[in-house]
Design a protein around this motif. Structure first.
Motif, PDB file in Angstrom:
ATOM      1  N   TRP A 154       0.868  -1.170   0.000  1.00 44.48           N
ATOM      2  CA  TRP A 154       0.000   0.000   0.000  1.00 44.48           C
ATOM      3  C   TRP A 154       0.909   1.225   0.000  1.00 44.48           C
ATOM      4  CZ3 TRP A 154      -4.862   1.323  -0.794  1.00 44.48           C
ATOM      5  CH2 TRP A 154      -5.451   2.428  -0.176  1.00 44.48           C
ATOM      6  N   ALA A 174      -3.310   7.450  -2.553  1.00 45.15           N
ATOM      7  CA  ALA A 174      -2.947   6.066  -2.205  1.00 45.15           C
ATOM      8  C   ALA A 174      -3.224   5.108  -3.353  1.00 45.15           C
ATOM      9  CB  ALA A 174      -3.720   5.640  -0.965  1.00 45.15           C
ATOM     10  N   ARG A 197      -2.910   0.554  -4.340  1.00 42.62           N
ATOM     11  CA  ARG A 197      -2.559  -0.792  -3.919  1.00 42.62           C
ATOM     12  C   ARG A 197      -1.843  -1.505  -5.048  1.00 42.62           C
ATOM     13  NH1 ARG A 197      -6.693  -5.798  -3.192  1.00 42.62           N
ATOM     14  NH2 ARG A 197      -6.251  -5.862  -5.429  1.00 42.62           N
ATOM     15  N   GLY A 221      -6.432   3.930  -4.622  1.00 47.47           N
ATOM     16  CA  GLY A 221      -6.841   3.686  -3.246  1.00 47.47           C
ATOM     17  C   GLY A 221      -8.299   3.934  -2.939  1.00 47.47           C
TER      18      GLY A 221
END
Lengths: 397, 397
Positions: free
Chosen positions: A332, A369, A371, A357
């Protein structure tokens, strides 16, 4: 023309499955999926297990018990014991992946409008399951050591969320953050569950995929040390990430009164999961093949994870922030000042994909963000993928 | 201690599964189950299909598409064509038995309080699925030729049930009655669906199990002849009764807009049904094994059905009323003046079981009715079972 129920009037599919259409593009490198590595499946071990299972062909082919084949449940009880959590067969329900366990549990516990707590960011299919059950989702923040139990305590103390029905967490190698809940937080979380009488759903598909650091006891195992806590933990597990998702063999372990109701719900939902693949799983576990093969998977994932982390640091340097996980399938990351959805658009041009994210948030998201899954691509693809991420980053900046 | 949702506060399991506990008693003869005959499974054909499927091991072991493996869906489209109903792959969703199809469909179509229509007597798991979705169940009576479409028309015309969302029926060899809906009623039912804009669920697990009489077109096939009717039919089918329930391979065929939503619901429910057993089913169908093996099953069921009917007549004479079915697995009988639950208590003493009729009613039941399945017991057991039924009858009279 049709009158659909409210969750399906404007239905939105899984944001991750939406990305699948890019997988067929030639040369695409994917950090997006939550799929385990196909080339690490124990194809021969499962072939042998299937052969042994089919020696009892009628058991494979006829309807099976709704709560799961007795032979599989025995193996599950043994496996849970080896993982440090004692349980008995009538506390176990075999399900079509652990995803189905969540669906059954929500049906027996959650009325429309009930409050459900979840760590955030969280697994999108869980958020979607909550929405379909028309629950009121209250998110609890997480940090590098998992769900913020202090913030949870303050929230519960304040009474702002009423009496929540349950709390959802992936305490070990979380999806999407890769974080693991610290031991002292585990005990504190269980104490809160007992005090405020809510069910803690421990979703544990990745716990066996540890390639660094020391193991922690699961919430289910830890619950034996906290007075009354076993009454408030439902533990989900699955063979999808450690053996093969195609078996669709998952299970839950929880209080008998709750499990009995989940079985009644399952009678109506699908009568039983496939006894054929359950029998294959039982034979595979009975042969000790999981313990024999698992180290190959964790070793490979460890290599891939280190490779991804070092390639990202090499390519993006101080521009990227992340914590290197000790297991699981996910990194992450944050790219401060960048919108991950914009980045994805450029990344697709560079033939690399990841999951922005925002898919993992119930409401307001961390736009910077993303992943990245290291499980499926090989080391070469990981390095090249990181180079392409850098190109996309330069293009979007 | 726990706060369960309203359908699970006083949960009741399947009334048929409640009888399973007697199956383990030595010497028990069961007319109770809805299980197909285990000794008629095509064990060798399925073993070969499984071998061929596993030649593509990764397809069996990895996650599959939520709507079903493309190879299976192609076979389903071909099979539906052979059954007289044209459809395309995007009108088909593969499910974990057709039971799951019903669950998905109710989730996307039925809000709590919505009216759903069902033939009565009806399959108990359907009634239970309606209750779990908190639908308002309105029963439509049936006779020897299936659902009373004239009474349905009067009901709809009267406005007494508002606008129903859907109607559930097993038009061919119904469970429990064994009755088949007459051709002219099929067309009239479809015309009502178009006029009043409700979905007709055609549940068709038994249609291939015909051992007497001439085949009728399914509602799905018939819908091509009735203007607009294809928009209002969702057809459920399954390999459970014609190949093996352990595969857990069923499917539904319906309007794209409805199917698309069912797929989104399925993403949340279980991600996908087992691609392994789907691949086995696809290989089995592709090899033509269904068409080759099915005549053995229907021939055996025909013998068993005739045996049961003649043994019941011989033992109980004018005391028993029933219509001999032309296919399927069930004989629906009445013993006027007898309460079938009392009869069951005496029957258990005589070591024979069946299902009292009240399990198949939403509300007021025909207490004198009972369902007898002839699929599982062999001819010897059927004759002896009928003798024991007579002893139980004498005891209760």
């Amino acid at each position: 023309m049709y009158e659909f129920t409210s969750p399906f009037q404007q239905p939105s599919g899984s944001p991750i499955r939406e990305l699948f259409k890019y997988l067929s593009e030639p040369g695409m490198i994917s950090f997006a999926g939550g799929y385990p590595a196909s080339d690490l499946f124990d194809v021969e071990g499962l072939r042998l297990a299937a052969e042994r299972a089919y020696a009892s062909a009628v058991q494979c082919l006829q309807y099976g018990p709704t709560d799961g084949l007795a032979t599989l449940k025995r193996q599950i009880v043994d496996l849970m014991e080896r993982r440090g959590a004692s349980c008995e067969a009538d506390e176990v329900v075999a399900t079509t992946g652990s995803q189905q366990g969540l669906d059954l549990l929500l049906r027996v516990l959650v009325e429309p409008g009930d409050v459900v707590l979840t760590e955030e960011p969280a697994y999108p299919a869980t958020l979607q399951a909550f929405r379909l059950q028309r629950a009121r989702i209250v998110a609890v923040p997480t940090d590098a050591h998992g769900i913020r139990v202090d913030e949870l305590a303050a929230l519960l103390e304040s009474g702002a969320c009423g009496r929540p029905k349950l709390l959802y967490t992936v305490p070990t190698f979380a999806n999407p953050t890769g974080a693991t809940l610290a031991a002292e937080r585990r005990r504190a979380l269980l104490a809160l569950a007992v005090k405020y009488r809510f069910v803690v759903i421990e979703d544990d598909p990745y716990g066996d995929l540890r390639f660094a650091g020391a193991p922690l006891r699961s919430l289910l195992a830890e619950a034996e040390q906290v007075d009354g806590a076993r009454n408030w933990v439902v533990h989900f597990a699955s063979l999808s990430k450690i053996v093969a998702p195609g078996l669709r063999v998952g299970w839950m372990v929880g209080p008998r009164e709750i499990m009995r109701r989940c079985v009644i719900a399952k009678q109506t939902v699908d009568l039983c999961s496939s006894p054929w693949t359950q029998a294959v799983a039982a034979e595979y576990l009975a042969a000790g093949a999981l313990e024999q093969h698992l180290p190959k998977i964790t070793a490979a994932y460890g290599v891939k994870c280190r490779e991804l982390c070092s390639a990202l640091r090499e390519q993006l340097g101080a521009a990227i922030e992340f914590q290197q996980p000790e297991g699981g399938m996910f990194v992450w990351a944050r790219l401060p000042g960048i919108d991950a959805s914009d980045l994805l658009a450029r990344a697709i041009e560079q033939k690399v994909i990841f999951v922005p994210g925002k898919a993992f948030y119930a409401d307001a998201a961390d736009g910077a963000a993303l992943r990245l899954s290291f499980a499926a691509p090989d080391v070469e693809a990981i390095r090249e993928g990181a180079r392409r991420m850098k190109q996309a980053y330069d293009a979007v900046r």
